[in-house]
Each structure stands twice: as structure tokens, then as C-alpha cells.
Scaffold this active site. Structure first.
Site, PDB file in Angstrom:
ATOM      1  N   GLN A 169      -7.887  -3.120   0.324  1.00 44.57           N
ATOM      2  CA  GLN A 169      -7.618  -2.044  -0.613  1.00 44.57           C
ATOM      3  C   GLN A 169      -7.018  -2.618  -1.888  1.00 44.57           C
ATOM      4  OE1 GLN A 169      -5.212   0.702   1.750  1.00 44.57           O
ATOM      5  NE2 GLN A 169      -6.979   2.036   2.019  1.00 44.57           N
ATOM      6  N   GLU A 207      -7.594   2.587  -3.591  1.00 40.57           N
ATOM      7  CA  GLU A 207      -6.423   3.396  -3.265  1.00 40.57           C
ATOM      8  C   GLU A 207      -5.405   3.211  -4.385  1.00 40.57           C
ATOM      9  OE1 GLU A 207      -4.284   4.331   0.864  1.00 40.57           O
ATOM     10  OE2 GLU A 207      -3.497   2.520  -0.071  1.00 40.57           O
ATOM     11  N   GLU A 254      -1.888  -2.595   8.604  1.00 41.49           N
ATOM     12  CA  GLU A 254      -1.520  -2.812   7.207  1.00 41.49           C
ATOM     13  C   GLU A 254      -0.012  -2.995   7.082  1.00 41.49           C
ATOM     14  OE1 GLU A 254      -2.246  -0.419   3.024  1.00 41.49           O
ATOM     15  OE2 GLU A 254      -1.288   0.649   4.683  1.00 41.49           O
ATOM     16  N   ASP A 259      -3.939  -5.006   1.754  1.00 39.14           N
ATOM     17  CA  ASP A 259      -3.707  -4.173   0.582  1.00 39.14           C
ATOM     18  C   ASP A 259      -3.131  -5.045  -0.531  1.00 39.14           C
ATOM     19  OD1 ASP A 259      -2.060  -2.410  -1.243  1.00 39.14           O
ATOM     20  OD2 ASP A 259      -2.991  -0.857  -0.023  1.00 39.14           O
TER      21      ASP A 259
END
Length: 264
Positions: A209, A245, A149, A183
């Protein structure tokens, strides 16, 4: 029960249901209607207890983070890029892979870490690539996959991966069971143009996410058009989970229904 035509949302048990202790968040997520959960790093519960809680509540563990060091320590943001902490990195990866295998979680996030003072970016990045290669070799043949990530430099200054392109380059160079954790929040802050950035790395994306910009808040409370983002991702053929998240709007009660409304 999740409708096959709806996005699959997984509750991140570090960020959601924090009104309850960790052990109680499994039942809270199931009661809310979630079928999948993202788990904090090993250490809060044993693997055996975690597996029982998953089974008792009809949940699937879809992502596990490799543990990071305590707050204020050099490894607090991850150990993968730290030249002086190779043994710690390897111990944490082995712990994470073993834990994931015991609870039936296929996807393990190896956190990159922040470049420490006195270490050049080139040296930290070289150590990172080498360490990810080592982790990939450990995961080979286990049925587990490792995801990388990027994190934005505003919220994680000095983080070793500052763009999706950099993360993708590492995943390609290492190969094997290594892909990307995309993300949306970090991408929006660091690069913007979320859907085009996603398209550029789509073949490597294993997990997603979500969190709204600019403050990693609940989707629908910030600056992104979540119907457009989610439908674009799903049109690409992505059928995986969307990990939640983010900071919920108020308590976590009702969060799944609010998410569904945000993406309609």
C-alpha cells in the site's frame, strides 16, 4: 487498460472516491482507469452485491480487510491481539474469509489491533501470534492468503506490530498462507529507509500500500521520491498491486494519471 510495463495501482474504496456512496465508487474507480480495488471490511454491501459490482465494472478485488469494531470500542483497531475478544476475532475472520471467497478476492488483511490498557505487551503479542495461527489454519486449502501489517506508533499508538521486522517474524513463525502487507506510509513514519526496510522483508511481501509521508497524502505531495521507491520495488521482482490508501489531492478525479506522473 493497464500497460504491462506500468505499476498496477488499485483504488482503495475507503479512501478514494468518497464523494460517492460506497456502491458508486466501483464505477468511479473503473471510469478513472483502475482495474483493481481494495475493499473496506464486509458490512457495507453484501458479498453478492459486491461481486456483481466488480463484474459489471470489470474490476478485480485485490485486498479485503477483516472487519474491525465500531469507533470507540476495544476492537476498533482490530481484535487479533485482544485476550478478552477471541470469539469476536474468530467470528470476524470467518466472516472475512467467507466474504473474500464469494467475491473472488485472494488476499485478506487481518488487522492486528492496539494493546488495551491493563494488558502487557507480551500477553497481547502472544495472543496475536496464537490468533494469527488460528486464522492461517482456517485459510489453509482455500486458495486465500492472509497478510499482516505493521502500523506506526504515532498514528496508531499501542498497535501490536510496530516494525516490519516484527511482522515478518510472526509471518515466518506461523507459516502457511501468511505474508506481509507492506505499507510504505507506515514504514516511512516508523522506520524510514523505506527501500532497505522493504529489501529485508521482500520474500514475505504479498501486497503493498502507498501513501506519502508525513501525512498519508497522495504520492508526489510529500517527502518520498516515488519514482525511486516504485522502481526499486519492481526491480526486486514484485509484480503485485500497489494499493492506493491515501488522502487524494483534492477530489479523486485524475488521481490515476497523477500517480503515473509521480512515479515516472
Amino acid at each position: 487498460m493497464t500497460n504491462a510495463h506500468e505499476p498496477r495501482f488499485a483504488a482503495n474504496l475507503k479512501w478514494l472516491f468518497t464523494e460517492d456512496p460506497l456502491e458508486g465508487r466501483f464505477a468511479a474507480a473503473a471510469d478513472e482507469g483502475f482495474a483493481g480495488v481494495e475493499l473496506p471490511a464486509p458490512g457495507g454491501l453484501t458479498a453478492a452485491r459486491t461481486a456483481r459490482l466488480l463484474e459489471e465494472n470489470g474490476l478485480e478485488a485485490v485486498l479485503l480487510n477483516v472487519a474491525q469494531g465500531p469507533s470507540g470500542s476495544p476492537t476498533a483497531g482490530g481484535a487479533a491481539c485482544l485476550p478478552d475478544h477471541v470469539d469476536t476475532f474468530r467470528d470476524l475472520v470467518d466472516e472475512g474469509l467467507d466474504f473474500a471467497g464469494e467475491i473472488g478476492c485472494r488476499t485478506v488483511h487481518v488487522v492486528g489491533g492496539r494493546i488495551p490498557d491493563g494488558v502487557s505487551r507480551d500477553d497481547a503479542f502472544a495472543r496475536y501470534v496464537h490468533n494469527i495461527g488460528w486464522a492461517a489454519a482456517r485459510a489453509e486449502g482455500t486458495g486465500l492468503r492472509i497478510v499482516l501489517e505493521m502500523q506506526n506508533q504515532r498514528d496508531a499508538p499501542g498497535f501490536v506490530l510496530g516494525s516490519q521486522a516484527m511482522a515478518a517474524a510472526v509471518a515466518k513463525a506461523v507459516g502457511g498462507p501468511v505474508g506481509l502487507l507492506f505499507d510504505v506510509f507506515h514504514t516511512q513514519v516508523a522506520e524510514g529507509d523505506v527501500t532497505r526496510t522493504f529489501d529485508a522483508v521482500r520474500p514475505l511481501v504479498q501486497h503493498i500500500q502507498i501513501g506519502d509521508g508525513p501525512g498519508r497524502t497522495e504520492p508526489g505531495t510529500g517527502e518520498l521520491d516515488w519514482h525511486y521507491v516504485v522502481e526499486h520495488v519492481r526491480a526486486s521482482g514484485y509484480t503485485g498491486w500497489f494499493g492506493c490508501e491515501f488522502i487524494p489531492a483534492g477530489t479523486s478525479a485524475g488521481v490515476l494519471q497523477r500517480l503515473k506522473e509521480a512515479v515516472r
